[in-house]
Enzyme design. Structure first.
Site, PDB file in Angstrom:
ATOM      1  N   ARG A   1      -4.404   4.814  -8.522  1.00  0.00           N
ATOM      2  CA  ARG A   1      -3.883   6.229  -8.976  1.00  0.00           C
ATOM      3  C   ARG A   1      -3.938   6.394 -10.521  1.00  0.00           C
ATOM      4  NH1 ARG A   1       1.808   6.898  -7.422  1.00  0.00           N
ATOM      5  NH2 ARG A   1       1.962   4.710  -7.161  1.00  0.00           N
TER       6      ARG A   1
ATOM      7  N   LEU B   1       0.929  -1.082  -0.073  1.00  0.00           N
ATOM      8  CA  LEU B   1       0.218   0.125  -0.067  1.00  0.00           C
ATOM      9  C   LEU B   1       0.903   1.329   0.168  1.00  0.00           C
ATOM     10  CD1 LEU B   1      -2.696  -0.785   2.531  1.00  0.00           C
ATOM     11  CD2 LEU B   1      -3.240  -0.320  -0.002  1.00  0.00           C
ATOM     12  N   ASP B   2       0.485   2.176  -0.833  1.00  0.00           N
ATOM     13  CA  ASP B   2       1.362   3.528  -0.870  1.00  0.00           C
ATOM     14  C   ASP B   2       1.334   4.154   0.423  1.00  0.00           C
ATOM     15  OD1 ASP B   2       1.846   3.276  -3.398  1.00  0.00           O
ATOM     16  OD2 ASP B   2      -0.233   4.783  -4.091  1.00  0.00           O
ATOM     17  N   PRO B   3       2.220   4.998   1.021  1.00  0.00           N
ATOM     18  CA  PRO B   3       2.322   5.359   2.233  1.00  0.00           C
ATOM     19  C   PRO B   3       1.049   6.442   2.553  1.00  0.00           C
ATOM     20  CG  PRO B   3       4.542   5.760   1.202  1.00  0.00           C
ATOM     21  CD  PRO B   3       3.636   5.234   0.337  1.00  0.00           C
TER      22      PRO B   3
ATOM     23  N   ALA C   1      -1.877   5.758   1.598  1.00  0.00           N
ATOM     24  CA  ALA C   1      -3.248   4.875   1.768  1.00  0.00           C
ATOM     25  C   ALA C   1      -3.167   4.258   2.997  1.00  0.00           C
ATOM     26  CB  ALA C   1      -3.117   3.839   0.418  1.00  0.00           C
TER      27      ALA C   1
END
Length: 302
Positions: free
Chosen positions: A181, A46-48, A50
């Site tokens: 995204r 997961l992106d930071p 998120a």
């Protein structure tokens, strides 16, 4: 003789409800520390920025990670209409803006092009490798790349809410390798108004749900205690999408040594991938052939 790995030889899954502002790797490191585990990994970054489900695999459960990353996943996210950014999310610098705001009906109609089998170009700031380098490292150096489109299965993409003209909330269920995204960026482009992700949350992945995840505060509070151990899920949950074949005791012994072992099959096709169990516990994953499982992964659980 190899050096003995430090920590506890524990196997299974710990579900975490990741907060915004921390990396997936830092969550894994926190879980490994809290459980004093020898080995840990996660099933899908997961992106930071998120939030939501991060399934942390411990010990032998790391061998089942590919089956969770291949499983369907559900994301809820908000798209900020009218702006494109360098990172395709709110963390980036605004590149361009538009005063155009589509109607709800226009948004709903545009979503149809993003369902089913689609081709998706990853964001410039992504972990995709380009000639051995991560795309985000190249992007941070100010260089632009022509990233190849990748196939993605989108089972569901629906509008949940329209809080105001500048934002739309969506829910997507997709297969492996999807970039939310990119969906926001491409939807904004299709609507002619531009767009990026304002926030993103992973609700579930395969058999695991964010509602069952522990917070970082809970993990800290229960660190190094039997209470945290009680939240560890069986490693077999990572095999939920594969058929289970009970092994004979003799077959299990052979499988544990990496050899084909006899299993009791019912309705499993020749050559199908499956997992063998003994008394409900995973012994191996492999291919079923004529009454035997030919192992590709063997579980060593004490």
């Amino acid at each position: 003789m190899g050096r003995k790995r430090k920590g506890r030889a524990i196997s299974g899954w710990l579900l975490v409800d990741k907060p915004a502002g921390v990396t997936s790797t830092s969550v894994v490191n926190k879980v490994r520390w809290a459980l004093q585990a020898q080995k840990a990994g996660h099933a899908g970054t997961l992106d930071p920025a998120a939030t939501g489900l991060l399934a942390v695999a411990l010990g032998e459960a790391t061998k089942t990670v590919p089956y969770i990353t291949d499983a369907l996943k559900c994301y809820r996210f908000r798209v900020r209409l009218g702006q494109s950014t360098t990172t395709d999310d709110a963390e980036g610098t605004v590149l361009d803006s538009s005063d155009l705001r589509p109607s709800d009906d226009e948004i709903a109609a545009a979503l149809g092009a993003f369902r089913g089998d689609i081709a998706q170009v990853p964001p410039q700031f992504s972990a995709v490798k380009v000639e051995g380098e991560r795309a985000y490292d190249i992007a941070r150096a100010g260089e632009e790349m022509d990233l190849a489109a990748r196939a993605l299965w989108v089972e569901k993409l629906d509008m949940l809410a329209r809080p105001d003209p500048d934002h739309v909330d969506l829910e997507m269920v997709c297969g492996k390798g999807g970039y939310v995204r990119s969906i926001a960026r491409d939807l904004g482009a299709a609507l002619g108004c531009l767009g990026h992700v304002a926030w993103l949350r992973r609700e579930w992945s395969g058999p695991f749900d964010a509602s069952e995840g522990l917070s970082m505060e809970q993990i800290d509070a229960m660190a190094h205690s039997p209470e945290l151990d009680s939240h560890i899920r069986p490693l077999e949950l990572g095999l939920a999408d594969l058929p289970e074949l009970p092994a004979t005791p003799e077959g299990a012994a052979r499988l544990r040594n990496g050899n084909p072992g006899m299993v009791l099959a019912s309705g499993v096709d020749y050559g199908a991938e499956a997992w063998a169990s003994l008394d409900g516990h995973a012994v191996a994953v492999g291919r079923y052939k004529a009454g035997e499982l030919h192992p590709s992964r063997v579980f060593v659980v004490s």
